[in-house]
Design an enzyme around this catalytic site. Sequence first.
Site, PDB file in Angstrom:
ATOM      1  N   LYS A   1      -6.694  -4.760  -3.467  1.00 62.90           N
ATOM      2  CA  LYS A   1      -7.357  -5.488  -2.203  1.00 62.90           C
ATOM      3  C   LYS A   1      -8.315  -4.541  -1.442  1.00 62.90           C
ATOM      4  O   LYS A   1      -8.147  -3.349  -1.812  1.00 62.90           O
ATOM      5  CB  LYS A   1      -6.400  -6.245  -1.261  1.00 62.90           C
TER       6      LYS A   1
ATOM      7  N   ASP B   1       0.885  -1.044   0.054  1.00 58.75           N
ATOM      8  CA  ASP B   1      -0.068   0.006   0.063  1.00 58.75           C
ATOM      9  C   ASP B   1       0.764   1.151  -0.307  1.00 58.75           C
ATOM     10  O   ASP B   1       0.488   2.385   0.673  1.00 58.75           O
ATOM     11  CB  ASP B   1      -0.985  -0.085   1.004  1.00 58.75           C
TER      12      ASP B   1
ATOM     13  N   CYS C   1      -1.248  -5.467   7.260  1.00 59.12           N
ATOM     14  CA  CYS C   1      -1.281  -6.337   6.454  1.00 59.12           C
ATOM     15  C   CYS C   1      -0.732  -7.971   6.734  1.00 59.12           C
ATOM     16  O   CYS C   1      -1.020  -8.798   6.036  1.00 59.12           O
ATOM     17  CB  CYS C   1      -0.198  -6.178   5.084  1.00 59.12           C
TER      18      CYS C   1
END
Length: 113
Positions: free
Chosen positions: A80, A20, A111
Amino acid sequence: MAAARLGWPRPGSSVLFLCDLQERFRHSVAAFPQIVAVAARLLQGCRILGVPALVTEQRPEVLGGTVPELGAQDLPRVPKSSFSMAGAAAPLLGQPGLQHVLLCGIEAHACVL
């Protein structure tokens, strides 16, 4: 007591997950440029060693794509919608012989769920 040995990342037994590192976080995460710089160096080292890498993007349609300065334009990007990378990373996590996962990014601890 002897110190634990971490060893070197190796192809076939290691994988790098980049979590991310997206445009939307650029101005809201403290030390974002430094985080990306460290992640880019880690990625470069893994490339030299032949360790595969995967990039995840949390809701890229809302948060934007991975920042270009990471240097990951050629890597697979997996969108995601949950915090966990487990579903997105399943194909790499199922590799026989996988012993080490390098995890890098912002909010990377989430995560690991």
